[in-house]
Design a protein around this motif. Structure first.
Motif, PDB file in Angstrom:
ATOM      1  N   LEU A   1       0.822  -1.212   0.000  1.00  0.00           N
ATOM      2  CA  LEU A   1       0.000   0.000   0.000  1.00  0.00           C
ATOM      3  C   LEU A   1       0.854   1.259   0.000  1.00  0.00           C
ATOM      4  O   LEU A   1       0.354   2.351  -0.279  1.00  0.00           O
ATOM      5  CB  LEU A   1      -0.937   0.009   1.220  1.00  0.00           C
ATOM      6  N   SER A   2       2.142   1.101   0.311  1.00  0.00           N
ATOM      7  CA  SER A   2       3.029   2.271   0.278  1.00  0.00           C
ATOM      8  C   SER A   2       3.099   2.871  -1.117  1.00  0.00           C
ATOM      9  O   SER A   2       3.388   4.062  -1.277  1.00  0.00           O
ATOM     10  CB  SER A   2       4.437   1.878   0.738  1.00  0.00           C
ATOM     11  N   PHE A   3       2.822   2.075  -2.147  1.00  0.00           N
ATOM     12  CA  PHE A   3       2.893   2.580  -3.518  1.00  0.00           C
ATOM     13  C   PHE A   3       1.798   3.599  -3.836  1.00  0.00           C
ATOM     14  O   PHE A   3       1.913   4.342  -4.812  1.00  0.00           O
ATOM     15  CB  PHE A   3       2.802   1.422  -4.512  1.00  0.00           C
ATOM     16  N   ILE A   4       0.731   3.609  -3.024  1.00  0.00           N
ATOM     17  CA  ILE A   4      -0.355   4.550  -3.313  1.00  0.00           C
ATOM     18  C   ILE A   4      -0.476   5.626  -2.234  1.00  0.00           C
ATOM     19  O   ILE A   4      -1.453   6.372  -2.231  1.00  0.00           O
ATOM     20  CB  ILE A   4      -1.706   3.808  -3.480  1.00  0.00           C
ATOM     21  N   GLY A   5       0.494   5.693  -1.299  1.00  0.00           N
ATOM     22  CA  GLY A   5       0.493   6.837  -0.394  1.00  0.00           C
ATOM     23  C   GLY A   5       0.705   6.611   1.081  1.00  0.00           C
ATOM     24  O   GLY A   5       1.431   7.376   1.714  1.00  0.00           O
ATOM     25  N   PRO A   6       0.089   5.592   1.725  1.00  0.00           N
ATOM     26  CA  PRO A   6       0.226   5.447   3.171  1.00  0.00           C
ATOM     27  C   PRO A   6       1.691   5.312   3.610  1.00  0.00           C
ATOM     28  O   PRO A   6       2.454   4.553   3.014  1.00  0.00           O
ATOM     29  CB  PRO A   6      -0.549   4.159   3.470  1.00  0.00           C
ATOM     30  N   VAL A   7       2.061   6.075   4.633  1.00  0.00           N
ATOM     31  CA  VAL A   7       3.438   6.035   5.127  1.00  0.00           C
ATOM     32  C   VAL A   7       3.532   4.936   6.177  1.00  0.00           C
ATOM     33  O   VAL A   7       3.546   5.189   7.379  1.00  0.00           O
ATOM     34  CB  VAL A   7       3.874   7.399   5.697  1.00  0.00           C
ATOM     35  N   GLU A   8       3.566   3.685   5.691  1.00  0.00           N
ATOM     36  CA  GLU A   8       3.768   2.561   6.615  1.00  0.00           C
ATOM     37  C   GLU A   8       5.260   2.232   6.635  1.00  0.00           C
ATOM     38  O   GLU A   8       6.075   2.997   6.150  1.00  0.00           O
ATOM     39  CB  GLU A   8       2.884   1.372   6.226  1.00  0.00           C
ATOM     40  N   ILE A   9       5.620   1.086   7.176  1.00  0.00           N
ATOM     41  CA  ILE A   9       7.024   0.826   7.474  1.00  0.00           C
ATOM     42  C   ILE A   9       7.903   0.794   6.219  1.00  0.00           C
ATOM     43  O   ILE A   9       9.034   1.302   6.220  1.00  0.00           O
ATOM     44  CB  ILE A   9       7.171  -0.478   8.291  1.00  0.00           C
ATOM     45  N   PHE A  10       7.403   0.227   5.119  1.00  0.00           N
ATOM     46  CA  PHE A  10       8.219   0.155   3.910  1.00  0.00           C
ATOM     47  C   PHE A  10       8.487   1.545   3.338  1.00  0.00           C
ATOM     48  O   PHE A  10       9.613   1.870   2.957  1.00  0.00           O
ATOM     49  CB  PHE A  10       7.515  -0.728   2.876  1.00  0.00           C
ATOM     50  N   ARG A  11       7.462   2.364   3.315  1.00  0.00           N
ATOM     51  CA  ARG A  11       7.635   3.729   2.794  1.00  0.00           C
ATOM     52  C   ARG A  11       8.534   4.547   3.713  1.00  0.00           C
ATOM     53  O   ARG A  11       9.376   5.321   3.246  1.00  0.00           O
ATOM     54  CB  ARG A  11       6.272   4.402   2.635  1.00  0.00           C
TER      55      ARG A  11
ATOM     56  N   ALA B   1      13.534  -2.779   8.889  1.00  0.00           N
ATOM     57  CA  ALA B   1      12.131  -3.084   8.575  1.00  0.00           C
ATOM     58  C   ALA B   1      11.924  -4.582   8.377  1.00  0.00           C
ATOM     59  O   ALA B   1      10.941  -5.163   8.858  1.00  0.00           O
ATOM     60  CB  ALA B   1      11.704  -2.326   7.319  1.00  0.00           C
ATOM     61  N   ALA B   2      12.871  -5.227   7.685  1.00  0.00           N
ATOM     62  CA  ALA B   2      12.775  -6.675   7.490  1.00  0.00           C
ATOM     63  C   ALA B   2      12.822  -7.412   8.824  1.00  0.00           C
ATOM     64  O   ALA B   2      12.077  -8.379   9.043  1.00  0.00           O
ATOM     65  CB  ALA B   2      13.912  -7.149   6.579  1.00  0.00           C
ATOM     66  N   ALA B   3      13.681  -6.953   9.736  1.00  0.00           N
ATOM     67  CA  ALA B   3      13.789  -7.598  11.048  1.00  0.00           C
ATOM     68  C   ALA B   3      12.490  -7.455  11.833  1.00  0.00           C
ATOM     69  O   ALA B   3      12.052  -8.387  12.510  1.00  0.00           O
ATOM     70  CB  ALA B   3      14.952  -6.998  11.826  1.00  0.00           C
ATOM     71  N   ILE B   4      11.850  -6.285  11.731  1.00  0.00           N
ATOM     72  CA  ILE B   4      10.577  -6.084  12.438  1.00  0.00           C
ATOM     73  C   ILE B   4       9.513  -7.025  11.889  1.00  0.00           C
ATOM     74  O   ILE B   4       8.733  -7.628  12.647  1.00  0.00           O
ATOM     75  CB  ILE B   4      10.136  -4.609  12.324  1.00  0.00           C
ATOM     76  N   PHE B   5       9.459  -7.175  10.567  1.00  0.00           N
ATOM     77  CA  PHE B   5       8.508  -8.118   9.979  1.00  0.00           C
ATOM     78  C   PHE B   5       8.778  -9.544  10.459  1.00  0.00           C
ATOM     79  O   PHE B   5       7.849 -10.291  10.771  1.00  0.00           O
ATOM     80  CB  PHE B   5       8.592  -8.069   8.451  1.00  0.00           C
ATOM     81  N   LEU B   6      10.062  -9.928  10.519  1.00  0.00           N
ATOM     82  CA  LEU B   6      10.408 -11.296  10.920  1.00  0.00           C
ATOM     83  C   LEU B   6      10.004 -11.595  12.355  1.00  0.00           C
ATOM     84  O   LEU B   6       9.614 -12.719  12.671  1.00  0.00           O
ATOM     85  CB  LEU B   6      11.913 -11.528  10.738  1.00  0.00           C
ATOM     86  N   VAL B   7      10.099 -10.587  13.213  1.00  0.00           N
ATOM     87  CA  VAL B   7       9.709 -10.789  14.614  1.00  0.00           C
ATOM     88  C   VAL B   7       8.238 -11.196  14.706  1.00  0.00           C
ATOM     89  O   VAL B   7       7.837 -11.951  15.593  1.00  0.00           O
ATOM     90  CB  VAL B   7       9.982  -9.508  15.428  1.00  0.00           C
TER      91      VAL B   7
END
Length: 276
Positions: A221-231, A249-255
């Motif tokens: 969803l970062s591609f359309i605007g929301p400033v989430e973790i990837f953006r 960010a990858a480490a947070i997802f893995l947790v």
């Protein structure tokens, strides 16, 4: 006098011995591979540059709090998407299960829906809905990327969830449906009280895997605007000229995803043991 408890059989002792041996060999081989990586990777010519770009501890400390805060948006989108996906997926599965010829258009709709949304990549659905519908000039809040991003995820993942529900429904032997009907239950009551409770229990492990995939795809969803973790990680990457924020960010997802994956595997193994 009570009988004394029997000790393990020779076969059980042999199996335990083989299991211990396998565990020891696995531990040794894993330790050797890890040690080789730890020793050899730092000896490569470009290690210092890679370390500076991907594993900069100062940048980890600076970016982690904001990335974690951005991840909360991922969790929020995930949380409000899950019940919508479950409800729509179950409705589509039930539509595909209707057997009365009068309702064939409903069944055809279910077939077309799953074929279309399983055949189109998630990122394309996000782009088409996330940019297409707000382009109609709708007023707030109906032009929100959060709203239409969620719709894109729900529409896509409901197709996969529907197929898993349908597989669970079809795994229930037809004799149970026939027995319920012969007792005077209506088709809807048969589905509600006989088929669905068993089907849902059978597909829980598979649905867990879908939830894990959904948690990761929220980042699209970062591609359309929301400033989430990837953006947010992309913003830090541009500001600090380092890829370390992406590693964080990858480490947070893995947790989050690793425990969920292990839980899904445990549930699937438990289910397989119960069937065997």
């Amino acid at each position: 006098m009570s009988e004394s408890k029997k000790g393990p059989t020779r076969l059980q002792l042999h199996e335990r011995k083989l299991k211990r041996r396998s565990m020891i060999l696995a531990a040794i081989s894993t330790s050797v591979v890890v040690a080789a990586l730890v020793i050899l990777i730092p000896l490569t010519p470009g290690w210092e540059r890679v370390k500076q770009s991907f594993f900069n501890w100062d940048i980890v400390v600076r970016t982690f709090p904001k990335l974690l805060n951005a991840f909360l948006l991922d969790v929020a989108i995930f949380a409000w998407s899950v019940p919508l996906i479950a409800a729509l997926g179950l409705a589509i599965a039930l539509a595909r299960d209707v057997r009365d010829p009068v309702f064939y258009p409903l069944r055809l709709f279910g077939i077309l829906y799953t074929d279309i949304f399983r055949g189109v990549p998630v990122v394309l659905v996000v782009y088409l809905i996330g940019f297409g519908i707000p382009g109609l000039g709708l007023q707030r809040p109906f032009n929100s990327p959060y709203l239409w991003g969620t719709v894109a995820l729900v529409l896509t993942y409901a197709a996969y969830v529907a197929e898993i529900f349908r597989s669970g429904i079809e795994s229930i032997h037809a004799s149970q449906r026939n027995a319920a009907l012969s007792l005077g239950m209506s088709p809807s009551d048969t589905m509600r009280f006989v088929i669905l409770p068993q089907a849902i229990r059978r597909v829980v492990p598979a649905q867990m895997n879908i939830l894990i995939a959904l948690q990761k795809d929220v980042a699209l969803l970062s591609f359309i605007g929301p400033v989430e973790i990837f953006r947010q990680a992309g913003v830090f990457k541009s500001l600090l000229a380092s890829f370390t924020p992406y590693v964080v960010a990858a480490a947070i997802f893995l947790v989050v995803t690793i425990p969920a994956t292990r839980l899904a595997d445990h549930m699937l193994a438990k289910q397989n043991r119960a069937r065997s």
